[in-house]
Design a protein around this motif. Sequence first.
Motif, mmCIF file in Angstrom:
data_model
loop_
_atom_site.group_PDB
_atom_site.id
_atom_site.type_symbol
_atom_site.label_atom_id
_atom_site.label_comp_id
_atom_site.label_asym_id
_atom_site.label_seq_id
_atom_site.Cartn_x
_atom_site.Cartn_y
_atom_site.Cartn_z
ATOM 1 N N GLN A 26 -18.444 -74.019 -43.993
ATOM 2 C CA GLN A 26 -17.327 -74.847 -44.440
ATOM 3 C C GLN A 26 -17.812 -75.973 -45.361
ATOM 4 N N HIS A 34 -14.039 -72.202 -29.126
ATOM 5 C CA HIS A 34 -14.144 -73.639 -29.385
ATOM 6 C C HIS A 34 -15.290 -73.926 -30.364
ATOM 7 N N ASN A 39 -16.479 -72.107 -32.740
ATOM 8 C CA ASN A 39 -16.076 -71.803 -34.109
ATOM 9 C C ASN A 39 -15.166 -72.880 -34.684
ATOM 10 N N LYS A 40 -14.206 -73.313 -33.870
ATOM 11 C CA LYS A 40 -13.276 -74.327 -34.367
ATOM 12 C C LYS A 40 -13.976 -75.650 -34.616
ATOM 13 N N ARG A 51 -16.139 -75.484 -37.672
ATOM 14 C CA ARG A 51 -15.296 -75.532 -38.874
ATOM 15 C C ARG A 51 -14.855 -76.974 -39.161
ATOM 16 N N THR A 99 -9.630 -82.159 -37.578
ATOM 17 C CA THR A 99 -9.930 -82.702 -36.255
ATOM 18 C C THR A 99 -9.894 -81.604 -35.201
ATOM 19 N N PHE A 100 -10.603 -81.850 -34.132
ATOM 20 C CA PHE A 100 -10.542 -80.989 -32.943
ATOM 21 C C PHE A 100 -10.070 -81.882 -31.803
ATOM 22 N N PRO A 101 -8.799 -81.775 -31.425
ATOM 23 C CA PRO A 101 -8.237 -82.768 -30.502
ATOM 24 C C PRO A 101 -8.643 -82.580 -29.048
ATOM 25 N N VAL A 151 -9.046 -79.487 -25.567
ATOM 26 C CA VAL A 151 -8.758 -78.141 -25.067
ATOM 27 C C VAL A 151 -7.803 -78.228 -23.880
ATOM 28 N N LEU A 155 -4.090 -74.699 -35.855
ATOM 29 C CA LEU A 155 -5.518 -74.354 -35.919
ATOM 30 C C LEU A 155 -6.293 -74.863 -34.714
ATOM 31 N N SER A 156 -5.749 -75.850 -34.023
ATOM 32 C CA SER A 156 -6.431 -76.372 -32.833
ATOM 33 C C SER A 156 -6.011 -75.642 -31.565
ATOM 34 N N ASP A 213 -5.454 -73.658 -28.331
ATOM 35 C CA ASP A 213 -6.420 -73.088 -27.399
ATOM 36 C C ASP A 213 -5.867 -71.755 -26.888
ATOM 37 N N VAL A 269 -12.818 -63.679 -32.460
ATOM 38 C CA VAL A 269 -13.026 -65.057 -32.005
ATOM 39 C C VAL A 269 -11.984 -65.991 -32.638
ATOM 40 N N TRP A 270 -11.533 -65.680 -33.845
ATOM 41 C CA TRP A 270 -10.333 -66.306 -34.401
ATOM 42 C C TRP A 270 -9.223 -65.278 -34.256
ATOM 43 N N ARG A 272 -4.895 -70.421 -40.775
ATOM 44 C CA ARG A 272 -5.941 -71.003 -41.635
ATOM 45 C C ARG A 272 -5.646 -70.759 -43.101
#
Lengths: 456, 456
Positions: free
Chosen positions: A20, A309, A311-312, A315, A327-329, A331, B426-427, B429, B439-440, B448
């Motif tokens: 990315q 997770h 992968n996200k 990214r 952002t990754f908020p 899980v 995208l976040s 879960d 995985v995605w 995406r």
Amino acid sequence: MVERLVVIGADAAGMSAASQARRRRKVDELEIVAFERGHFTSYSACGIPYWVGDVVDGPDALVARDPKTFREDYAIDVRMRHEVVGIDLARREVTARDLDNGGRESTVGFDRLVYAAGAVPVKPDWPGVDTAGVFGVQTLDDGAAVREWVDREKPARAVVVGAGYIGVEMAEALVRRGVEVTVVERAGQPMSTVDPDMGELVRQAMDGLGITIRTDENVRALSTKDGRVVAVETDRATHPADIVVLGLGVRPNTALAKEAGLTLGVTGGLRTDRRMRVVDADGVWAAGDCVETVHLLTGQAVHIPLGTHANKQGRVAGINIGGGYATFPGVIGTAVTKVCKLEVARTGLRESDAERAGFSYVTATVESTNRAGYYPRAEFMTVKLIAERGSGRLLGGQIVGRAEAAKRIDALAVALWNGMTVDEMLSLDLGYAPPYAPVWDPILIAARKTAEKLER
Amino acid sequence: MVERLVVIGADAAGMSAASQARRRRKVDELEIVAFERGHFTSYSACGIPYWVGDVVDGPDALVARDPKTFREDYAIDVRMRHEVVGIDLARREVTARDLDNGGRESTVGFDRLVYAAGAVPVKPDWPGVDTAGVFGVQTLDDGAAVREWVDREKPARAVVVGAGYIGVEMAEALVRRGVEVTVVERAGQPMSTVDPDMGELVRQAMDGLGITIRTDENVRALSTKDGRVVAVETDRATHPADIVVLGLGVRPNTALAKEAGLTLGVTGGLRTDRRMRVVDADGVWAAGDCVETVHLLTGQAVHIPLGTHANKQGRVAGINIGGGYATFPGVIGTAVTKVCKLEVARTGLRESDAERAGFSYVTATVESTNRAGYYPRAEFMTVKLIAERGSGRLLGGQIVGRAEAAKRIDALAVALWNGMTVDEMLSLDLGYAPPYAPVWDPILIAARKTAEKLER
């Protein structure tokens, strides 16, 4: 001036970040060097049990992108079999050891750093645990080692220690290879990631596969003979074994990060902000199995090592490093697996989680089918929901079923993510046709029953 | 004083209402009389094509609850083969005709009324449309009539007019029964409920089944001989036919309601409030295929006759009649079906809907797989998303795929229901394990790509 990004660990998280970053910043702006101590990049660790069980090919099929692809298509300088042994945050450099060349060390400076060293399997200090024939399952190299042992030694009996995801999946894999398998689990049920009543359904499926499952049993030692494992000694029995697989979970691989002075959280994982920046460390990012994250329902830090997770998060780190914003908020604890044909899925909180977090709740469990009851090959599934008393908000869902069951967890996960109440869920416009669902989808039937219980 | 509830139409909507009302109000409070002009109660009309195609048994298997069950377990006085021919709102009574007893009429008073008369197939005034061998498919009685014709007449060639859900499903059913099938469709694509690019995939699947699909073709007349249909004449060709099935959709069966002075909306369906009370009519409720509802994305009235809505609306009416509180807020246009092994699903707006509603939008279409690519029997699916420019809010989703594709629409439907943006998605879960998803997940890959397009 060209900046340099150094990535520690070239698996899902690290290479998602690197790719990315590259997408947004070309070679004339950003040089990228990635160190990987193993033999493989960006692989599906989740595929290992299926490889061991001869369900899928490996190891190459499990690799999403190989080093050559990263080098040629992404201009990323991937250094395989290079273990990073030191991070100097003040001098902005890492030291790496070339494992294939006598451990020759080299030092590389960085402007930005991504720490993505993954996790290491939990390995108790039982006597005999380091003997030949005892395996953890975390990397493709581990998977290759198990396969080689099975092919060469043709074990008659296996003991799998731990009945979580990896334990159960490896048990099934070994049964497929003709090995007689006993699973030893400390807890009172297999698959403690679901409630005991749902775990009981997993136990039945394991019984059906011919797996011996021993719960409430603690391993004390591994017996060895001629330098090989021969049995697992527990507080209740001796289980002969020609191979032992440890499925005791993993812990964040953060020894190096800690040594460098990076901030670890209560779970032992690196603490990051929503953009995956390590807190209190300028220009340092982390992603994947080595970080902790936030459980959005409890607000607590959790360590949930899952490829999705990783992968996200990778990214998100890469986009931010590249100058974007992502952002990754956190899980909500969604996970799916299968035991032979039994599909097992969960999201949100279990009863025990809800209690610990201080929620008052009701639960409802229903049995329904994946298709209209009259449609061919309609199969049963059990759906359990947990909702907060008072607000009616969905807190968790669990599904165990025979077909087209596990991925129904996604609709529950999205509902839960959005804070829906079970009452609101009853209006949801979900897909209906006889080959795909009864006219009330099982998850809506469960929501109805939960709503009825909340009314009382 | 005992109140009386009269229900017109004893299928999904009417009997859901009746059962829910009974749950909350016992016989000493509420008497319930239900009139049904057909031979069956509470059946799955959606199952008819599968019954015709010998995929499922019928008709009894398609009946969720029979009259005896309603009488004995729910104390509901179900009067079969009784057609209500008049509603007098002022006198609070309905007049019903006993179809099996020479049309003898009787009058029954009511305190509350549920109008659930369903829908009637659209039947154009083409010459020959009333000839033997021409069938609509709406009720179980219709299904029985088609089956009888196929069994007795052994038709060699069929023409299905209309390539919507019922048309496509009936085409497949007839192919399964060994009939050579031509589908004639006025629009430029089969399955106009999805965008043309996705409809093209449906066309390919129909070709693969050996179904001849003729689009952009208008029926002018049905040719007959000796009182039987022998061909369908269009503006472009003559298609010989030993049986003709009309799959032209349905319209709300509201003639009786209109005559009684109940309020119809722009779609011809009854207008109700959120509690399913007919507007401006005291003590009158309506539910199912005879009502119109609100599309939550456009705010427009729509008529979407689907069993899943009928069941929900009936339940809502019944709870409210019973003294509880429940609402049906509207729909977002989710639907799934299959054409042989091809699964087709949609939710929200198509491109044409979005344009008509005044949205500016971007779309993205991706191809991915239902499982990890390396996992056995991984099958392709195509996912298309539509998102609002600016806000990034998801407006619609369409999925066409070979396996475990259709029900993925549910996660999109819940996201859309909650007003999520593709960026927020995208976040999400969602469940990941190699047997169930890459995985995605395909829907996240689509999100995406849509998010990337929004960025430009």
